[in-house]
Scaffold this motif. Structure first.
Motif, PDB file in Angstrom:
ATOM      1  N   HIS A  27      -3.296  -7.741  -2.650  1.00 30.07           N
ATOM      2  CA  HIS A  27      -2.472  -6.854  -3.468  1.00 30.07           C
ATOM      3  C   HIS A  27      -2.412  -5.469  -2.834  1.00 30.07           C
ATOM      4  CE1 HIS A  27      -1.123  -4.632  -7.028  1.00 30.07           C
ATOM      5  NE2 HIS A  27      -0.713  -5.803  -7.494  1.00 30.07           N
ATOM      6  N   ASP A  28      -1.220  -4.905  -2.765  1.00 29.57           N
ATOM      7  CA  ASP A  28      -1.063  -3.598  -2.125  1.00 29.57           C
ATOM      8  C   ASP A  28      -1.255  -2.417  -3.079  1.00 29.57           C
ATOM      9  OD1 ASP A  28       1.251  -3.558  -3.653  1.00 29.57           O
ATOM     10  OD2 ASP A  28       2.605  -3.281  -1.958  1.00 29.57           O
ATOM     11  N   SER A  53      -6.268  -7.835  -5.688  1.00 32.21           N
ATOM     12  CA  SER A  53      -6.620  -8.813  -4.659  1.00 32.21           C
ATOM     13  C   SER A  53      -7.674  -9.769  -5.200  1.00 32.21           C
ATOM     14  CB  SER A  53      -7.150  -8.098  -3.416  1.00 32.21           C
ATOM     15  OG  SER A  53      -6.127  -7.332  -2.825  1.00 32.21           O
ATOM     16  N   GLY A  80       4.477  -5.432   0.553  1.00 34.34           N
ATOM     17  CA  GLY A  80       3.083  -5.043   0.735  1.00 34.34           C
ATOM     18  C   GLY A  80       2.087  -6.020   0.160  1.00 34.34           C
ATOM     19  N   THR A  81       2.495  -6.836  -0.804  1.00 29.67           N
ATOM     20  CA  THR A  81       1.621  -7.840  -1.408  1.00 29.67           C
ATOM     21  C   THR A  81       1.884  -9.180  -0.746  1.00 29.67           C
ATOM     22  OG1 THR A  81       1.443  -6.703  -3.528  1.00 29.67           O
ATOM     23  CG2 THR A  81       1.090  -9.077  -3.555  1.00 29.67           C
ATOM     24  N   LYS A  82       0.794  -9.878  -0.388  1.00 32.88           N
ATOM     25  CA  LYS A  82       0.913 -11.177   0.279  1.00 32.88           C
ATOM     26  C   LYS A  82       0.069 -12.202  -0.468  1.00 32.88           C
ATOM     27  CE  LYS A  82       1.441  -9.025   4.761  1.00 32.88           C
ATOM     28  NZ  LYS A  82       0.846  -7.726   4.866  1.00 32.88           N
TER      29      LYS A  82
END
Length: 89
Positions: A27-28, A53, A80-82
């Motif tokens: 998480h960004d 995250s 930004g979030t993966k």
């Protein structure tokens, strides 16, 4: 390990029904992601919400995708979030 597409493209795990996997959300800090699952590739149900995250084990279903919305399976998640998935057994 596979990164789920941020644009709601479905991912089809290659293992059989009842298989398990590990999912990691990176998480960004501002772009939440919501994991949706489906058995038929058409009707999706919310499986998990990622607001920070995390790594966790999950039961694999036939199709997964991520969305930026908890109420809809369509919505592109900020870059930004993966979210990654690894099929373990």
């Amino acid at each position: 390990m596979k990164q789920l597409a941020n644009d709601t493209t479905p991912y089809n795990p290659k293992m059989g029904d009842g298989s398990r996997g590990v999912i990691q959300a990176v998480h960004d800090g501002s772009n939440d992601a919501y994991l949706w699952g489906s058995l038929n590739g058409t009707d999706y149900t919310l499986v998990e919400s990622f607001t920070s995250s995390v790594i966790k084990e999950i039961v694999l279903c036939a199709y997964f995708k991520i969305s930026s919305s908890a109420s809809s399976d369509s919505g592109t998640v900020g870059a930004g979030t993966k979210v990654f998935i690894d099929e373990t057994r």
